[in-house]
Structure formats: C-alpha cells, structure tokens
Design an enzyme around this catalytic site. Structure first.
Site: not given
Length: 369
Positions: A172, A206, A230, A316
């Site tokens: 990214k 998230e 990540h 999450k």
C-alpha cells in the site's frame, strides 16, 4: 535476465482474498497491457468456467469505479478454471493439462496457510515446480517450528529466488510513504529517537467482523492475521536505521536488526480478547479461544529507542475503522500555551487508510498539512 512467467495460476480463486484484492489488480494489469499470459483459477467450489468468469467479472465491477468492458472481455478470454480438492492428485493432473506447454508458471497461493505444503507437494508430483515460481500470502507458518518446516518443503522443489513470501499490506502506498518520510527528509532524523519521542502507538481497528471467513480466521486470530506481519512491519519501518541503498535486501537487513532488538513479550505486556458473537459465526468453534482483538506493549532495546514504549492494537467489531500511527513527542520544558494545547499538538499522526494524512499536531492537521 529473469525468465518471464508464461502463466498465472491462482489457488483459492473462488475465495475472499482473490475477490477483494486480486482480480481488480489483474484487471489493471490487463488494462495497461502488462498481462499477456493465461490466468488459471483453481478452487474447491464445484464451479465451472462460466461461473468462475462471472465471479471475476462481478469482483472487478464492484471494485473499479469505471471498468472498461473491452478490458474485462479481454481478461475473460484469458481465464481458465480447474475445480477440485487440493489433496486430490486428479486436481493437479487437470491443472497440468490446463497449463499445456507452459514451463514457467507463477503459482499464487491465496489459500489458508495449512494448505501451503499440500499444494506445493501436489504441484511437484504433477511436475509443475521446475522452472516455476510460487507466491505465498502471509502468515508463513503458525510458529517458528512450522515456518522452518514449510521453508524446507519449499526448498525441496523451488529455488530461493523463485519463492515470494508476501504481505499485501506492505504494498500500500501509505505504508511505503513511511519509508520516504523517514529517509527522504533531513529534518526528521535529529528528533527520531528516545530523546524526543515519548511513545509510538500503532492501531488497526475494524468495525466489521470476520465476514464469513470463520474457518480461515480460526487458523489465524488477530495476532497471526495482522500483528506479526502488518503491524510489526510498520514497527520495523518506523524504528529501523537508514539502509545503505533503496535495494530491497538493504531495507530488509535494517528491518531485521530492529526486530531482533525487540524485548520478548511477557504475560503483562499482551492482552487478547474476542468480540461478542464471534463464536456464533459460521465455521467457528463454539468453544473457540481464538482472539479477535490483541493489544501489546513492545520495547526495542537499542541506543535509539531504549525506554520508548510501542503500543500495538488490532481488532474486529470495534467502534471505528482506522489504521494509523501516532508518534507522541516529549513536552517542551515550559508550557507557554498551557498543558491542554501541548496534549493536542505534540505528535506526528500517520493515517494509513484511503485518506492519507501525515500531520504534526492538531493545528497542522486542521491546516491540511
């Protein structure tokens, strides 16, 4: 000179990762004239070629704002599909037939990590590893022992230069910008150390849950899914020393030094949690102990970072979706504008989502810096 791949084989072709990440990228390769090889999907959904093409088309139309019908049609003509179980030799016999005269296929494994070795061994038995390449999505093994075992399996059939262990998150642009921010700006270096930096916080939150990926998530959990790849990669980019060149190996060498200096975690430096309702998700064990949230405090024992806490958070079903880095600075010795102002201004914030923001304090952010 490296030999160009003459076919792309996509394992997990009917899965979520391929739908969300890969088909849009393949479409863009086709749109810019960089894709002139067949694309063969391999899946276990009981589909035929028409169903597979419809799935790829729907994925592209959903992801791309203004897809070109002629490009989509050109891609459809390059697609082929092989359906079958990855443990069944017949699946690889059918793939061998579909590849035809191809000698240098690129095998992309967008599948659960537990199936990596199974697929590689299946390819080898079908004589489709010599001269080929393989791409493995993170995570690479469940722990050090399984990672070493997987590495040994790969090296039995592929040369090291033909093995690509990847983390799609690192591609990214906002993540790459961290490297440029640190080493393309001379003003950063004098303050990028324990004398000026008070703490580093890295958050990947998230609002959604596992979205039907319960079976895969049961193998991963938040730590294997995003923390050990990540977020630790971001830690390495933020804390590494300057590489001697932009060469990937030079960058990797400095990242490894930073990661090796991380103090081992203890029971008091790690918190694991699970959102309410996770065990009711499809394909999730009703007694599952897999974490959907993780928070930890790291310390890097080096001259540059000794004493600076680094906080990692990922989870999450949280109140917001946000991927960001906040680097807090020590306060000046005298509060000219008052303590409240300093709490809002003494930091760098990096937003790593679609809207990229690199800001120094609240005032700089408000000014659009």
């Amino acid at each position: 000179m490296a030999v160009q791949s003459d076919a792309l084989v996509l394992f997990g072709a009917t899965g979520d990762l391929a739908r969300r990440k890969l088909y849009s990228s393949i479409y863009r390769l086709c749109a810019c004239g960089a894709l002139d090889i067949p694309v063969i999907g391999v899946g276990r959904s009981g589909w035929n070629l028409d169903q597979f093409r419809a799935y790829v088309r729907e994925s592209i139309v959903t992801k791309e704002k203004t897809p070109d019908p002629s490009v989509i049609q050109a891609l459809m003509e390059r697609l082929d599909y092989v359906d079958g179980d990855y443990r069944d030799p017949v699946t690889f016999d059918n793939l061998h037939a579909a590849l035809g005269p191809s000698q240098h296929a690129l095998h992309y494994l967008a599948i659960p990590p537990s199936m990596f070795a199974v697929v590689v061994e299946g390819l080898a038995k079908a004589h489709r590893t010599t001269g080929a390449r393989v791409v493995l999505e993170k995570p690479f093994g469940r722990d050090l022992a399984s990672a070493r075992e997987l590495n040994q399996t790969l090296h039995r059939f592929f040369r090291e230069e033909d093995i690509f262990r990847i983390d799609h998150f690192m591609g990214k642009e906002p993540i790459q910008n961290l490297l440029y921010f640190r080493f393309a700006n001379s003003f950063v270096e004098p303050i990028w150390n324990r004398n000026y930096v008070k703490s580093i916080q890295i958050t990947m939150a998230e609002r959604f849950g596992v979205e039907g990926r319960g079976k895969l998530y049961e193998e991963l959990g938040a730590i294997r899914d995003v923390v050990q790849n990540h977020l630790l990669q971001i830690v390495a980019l933020l804390t590494m020393e300057a590489p001697v060149s932009p060469d990937p190996e030079a960058v990797r060498d400095e990242q490894v030094k930073a990661l090796k200096a991380i103090r081992p975690l203890t029971g008091q430096s790690l918190v694991r949690g699970q959102y309410r309702g996770y065990r009711d998700e499809p394909n999730v064990d009703p007694q599952s102990q897999v974490e959907t949230f993780a928070s930890m405090q790291l310390h890097i024992d080096s001259w540059r970072w000794a004493g600076v806490p680094i906080f990692l958070r990922a989870g999450k079903q949280l109140p917001v979706s946000a991927t960001e880095v906040v680097v807090s600075l020590h306060h000046p010795p005298y509060a000219v504008f008052g303590p409240a102002e300093y709490r809002q201004s003494n930091y760098f914030r990096f937003r790593l989502g679609p809207d990229v923001v690199i800001a120094l304090g609240a005032r700089a952010k408000a000014a659009g810096t």
